[in-house]
Design an enzyme around this catalytic site. Sequence first.
Site, PDB file in Angstrom:
ATOM      1  N   ASN A  49      30.705 -32.920   7.082  1.00  0.00           N
ATOM      2  CA  ASN A  49      29.701 -31.859   7.519  1.00  0.00           C
ATOM      3  C   ASN A  49      28.185 -31.153   7.669  1.00  0.00           C
ATOM      4  O   ASN A  49      27.719 -31.190   8.122  1.00  0.00           O
ATOM      5  CB  ASN A  49      30.205 -30.178   7.292  1.00  0.00           C
ATOM      6  CG  ASN A  49      31.016 -29.488   7.874  1.00  0.00           C
ATOM      7  OD1 ASN A  49      31.622 -29.571   8.964  1.00  0.00           O
ATOM      8  ND2 ASN A  49      31.945 -28.333   7.870  1.00  0.00           N
ATOM      9  N   ARG A 105      36.689 -27.155  10.269  1.00  0.00           N
ATOM     10  CA  ARG A 105      38.216 -26.956   9.861  1.00  0.00           C
ATOM     11  C   ARG A 105      39.361 -28.028  11.250  1.00  0.00           C
ATOM     12  O   ARG A 105      40.612 -28.513  10.644  1.00  0.00           O
ATOM     13  CB  ARG A 105      38.604 -26.955   8.486  1.00  0.00           C
ATOM     14  CG  ARG A 105      39.182 -26.473   7.792  1.00  0.00           C
ATOM     15  CD  ARG A 105      40.170 -25.089   7.467  1.00  0.00           C
ATOM     16  NE  ARG A 105      38.954 -25.279   6.387  1.00  0.00           N
ATOM     17  CZ  ARG A 105      38.739 -25.675   4.636  1.00  0.00           C
ATOM     18  NH1 ARG A 105      40.334 -26.213   4.642  1.00  0.00           N
ATOM     19  NH2 ARG A 105      38.106 -25.006   3.673  1.00  0.00           N
ATOM     20  N   ASP A 112      41.420 -28.437   0.393  1.00  0.00           N
ATOM     21  CA  ASP A 112      39.531 -27.765   0.333  1.00  0.00           C
ATOM     22  C   ASP A 112      39.782 -29.397  -1.080  1.00  0.00           C
ATOM     23  O   ASP A 112      40.566 -29.454  -1.827  1.00  0.00           O
ATOM     24  CB  ASP A 112      39.444 -26.762  -0.119  1.00  0.00           C
ATOM     25  CG  ASP A 112      39.359 -25.217   0.340  1.00  0.00           C
ATOM     26  OD1 ASP A 112      38.961 -25.948   1.387  1.00  0.00           O
ATOM     27  OD2 ASP A 112      39.348 -24.488  -0.432  1.00  0.00           O
ATOM     28  N   ASP A 114      39.876 -19.011   7.348  1.00  0.00           N
ATOM     29  CA  ASP A 114      40.924 -18.771   7.274  1.00  0.00           C
ATOM     30  C   ASP A 114      41.628 -17.928   7.434  1.00  0.00           C
ATOM     31  O   ASP A 114      42.311 -17.776   8.047  1.00  0.00           O
ATOM     32  CB  ASP A 114      41.284 -19.175   5.327  1.00  0.00           C
ATOM     33  CG  ASP A 114      40.645 -17.970   5.189  1.00  0.00           C
ATOM     34  OD1 ASP A 114      39.086 -18.241   4.775  1.00  0.00           O
ATOM     35  OD2 ASP A 114      40.414 -18.501   3.645  1.00  0.00           O
ATOM     36  N   ASN A 117      26.530 -28.741  11.007  1.00  0.00           N
ATOM     37  CA  ASN A 117      27.625 -28.280   9.488  1.00  0.00           C
ATOM     38  C   ASN A 117      28.695 -27.036  10.264  1.00  0.00           C
ATOM     39  O   ASN A 117      27.918 -25.552   9.957  1.00  0.00           O
ATOM     40  CB  ASN A 117      26.746 -27.963   8.605  1.00  0.00           C
ATOM     41  CG  ASN A 117      27.336 -27.488   7.495  1.00  0.00           C
ATOM     42  OD1 ASN A 117      28.540 -27.433   7.029  1.00  0.00           O
ATOM     43  ND2 ASN A 117      26.536 -27.129   6.275  1.00  0.00           N
TER      44      ASN A 117
END
Length: 741
Positions: free
Chosen positions: A530, A559, A575, A665, A554
């Site tokens: 990123n 993801r 992660d 998420d 970024n």
Amino acid sequence: MSLKCRCRWKSDHHCVFPSTLVFFLVCFVILGSIATLYAWLLFNPYARTTLSSNGCQEDNEGSWAIGVFYGDSPFSLKPIENMNVWRDESSAWPVANPVLTCASASHAGFPSNFVADPFLYVQGDVLYLFYETKNSITLQGDIGVAKSTDNGVTWQQLGIALDEDWHLSYPYVFDYLGEIYMMPEGSQKGDLRLYRAVKFPLKWKLERIIMKKPLVDSFIVKHNGIYWLFGSDHSGFGTKKNGQLEIWYSSSPLGPFKPHKKNPVYNTDKSFGARNGGRPFFYNGDLFRVGQDSGETYGQRVRVFRVRNLTKDVFNEVEIPWGFEEPKKGQNAWNGARYHQLDVQKLSSGKWIGFMDGDRVPSGDPVRRRIFGLASFLLVALLVVLVGVLVGAVGCIIPLKFCCPNYNLGKRTDAFLGWERSNLLSSKLRKFCTRVNRMCSFLRGRINENTCIGRLILAFLFALVVALTCTGVKNFYSGNGAEEAYPFRGQYSQFTLLAMTFEDRLWNLKMYVKHYSRCSSVREIVVVWNKGKPPKSTQFDSAVPVKIRVEDRNSLNNRFKVDPSIKTRAVLELDDDIMMTCDDIERGFRVWRENPTRIVGYYPRLVSEAQLKYRAEKYARAQNAYNLILTGAAFLDAKWAFERYWADEAKPGREMVDRYFNCEDILMNHLYANASSEKTVEYVKPAWAIDTSKLSGTAISRNTKLHYQVRSNCLLKFSELYGNLGNRKSEFDGRKDGWDV
């Protein structure tokens, strides 16, 4: 006699036992506690799913399995997982090796400890694979057979093709004059036997005894109009086991055979490849022989030789590279320790197919571990005695009454002296014990426990005792140490590991890649870069390919970016600051394969319907429920999840993720829930997990209070856009295997 916490060294050289027993009891309690703690930390609390009630037992010969390989030539074979063969019934996207295991035979009703020595027989589009299966009950090798109608992807176990009263293996199958023959290795019987199929593939009849020699791993091949029999006889005087090879010839594969003039053509080191390792094959007009290298362990690897000259008087061959890529995952790979048998044949399509066996542990591994474990415990006992001597708790190493039963612990009487003179052995034994016991005084005189040097020596001995105790526990009770993949419906598969990071966490990423690339089911690691200068993939110590995907900006949305280069359907979003065991990863993958429409992960959260507030895991535990899985450690369907995340309806959510630099998420969980009325999340509890970002201070969410407030705001907004998660709840401990407690 008064009890004191020391052992007096008296002139009569005997010990005061009560204090010595107290010392040993204390040592036993301390070391037992250390061993228990070590076992608790080391051993996985989640028992591996039992493959069979009878089969797949630990075996000193190994845990062999069989894999399938494809190529345009016998020198370009690649494993089935590289062919991207998908099978929906077993959620194998793609199917991965091994395709036959002890569980394959055991579940079909034929208890097996391992399967090995594969030989292929092709009838049109149907493949029959004959192999050695070690019966878990009789502990004897039998010949099993399986059938495939989809080019080796799936297999139907047909049963035991041949079972004798002695060990059988290496089932070399071939055609001759319209009949099908099998020539298995049965050297325990002392001869080489040929069987003919009466009702193929399960009924065979002894055709004849080809040779009254206990040949092992033999084959027959027709070359220049002559039938040549290659095999090894290890029974002769001066024969080097696994390094001997003989050749015989005949005008018919049924014999009689005559010996080659140069027999034995090899009697050399076992690493050379003299012993046969599978079916010979022809390619571009040349004959190639497969041999097995047993240098460091039995069946360590396969070697391929091109036969340059084969006549009744001359034989020579040269080893050639055959293009096989060595396994890099060690004992986590099904063939990581050794592979010793190859049968490669050309199909009617013009493509080549090969079958090879493999094992994750070297030969004799269980016995070796027990020997090392026992040796460790014996050294612990000796060192404990030594420590006891130095601190004065042990006054003698060998009490004299143990050496001489007639020895009087008081004065040595005339009767005893007379008996001692008449018994020379006892006299020498007593003198030996006395000299050994004098070492106590010698050691205590040289090493004073109250000095700095003395304390350092005692500290070193204690550390050594602890290390040896842990070594003994590990060798005795931890198994072979492999973190194997879990099959689903009889098949294995692979997934892509995806991590998002930036330049400040490069040191963390290197450790991450080195660890997870050794996990059995990881096919490739994709690093989403990123920010900052990206590293080169060659900078990583990896057992699988590493792809660096450099992003233009970024964003946490990167993801879940759609990536056509990902070859697997399953992606583990993990992660780069989370470290777990490979077994935890493999368990999560197995659960995902059972439920590929769900987010399967390791960090559960609960969103209350009454109050949309983000809370830690302990809240979910207190309520015994969860409805959200953090995707920083979760399995997803790459195609479905990524495409939905980048759909137009998710655009407001993505913009919010960019604005807060958070909540990607939570958005993914809402998108899953919005698309289905069924359960969309599944929890798997890891044995342990370490957050390595706390060691470096590079964590993204260091201000927990602010982090939770931002995520609570996301919950409110996403609930308006995509529905409330609060009305969906799953309870912990709902699985029979206990993986979600």
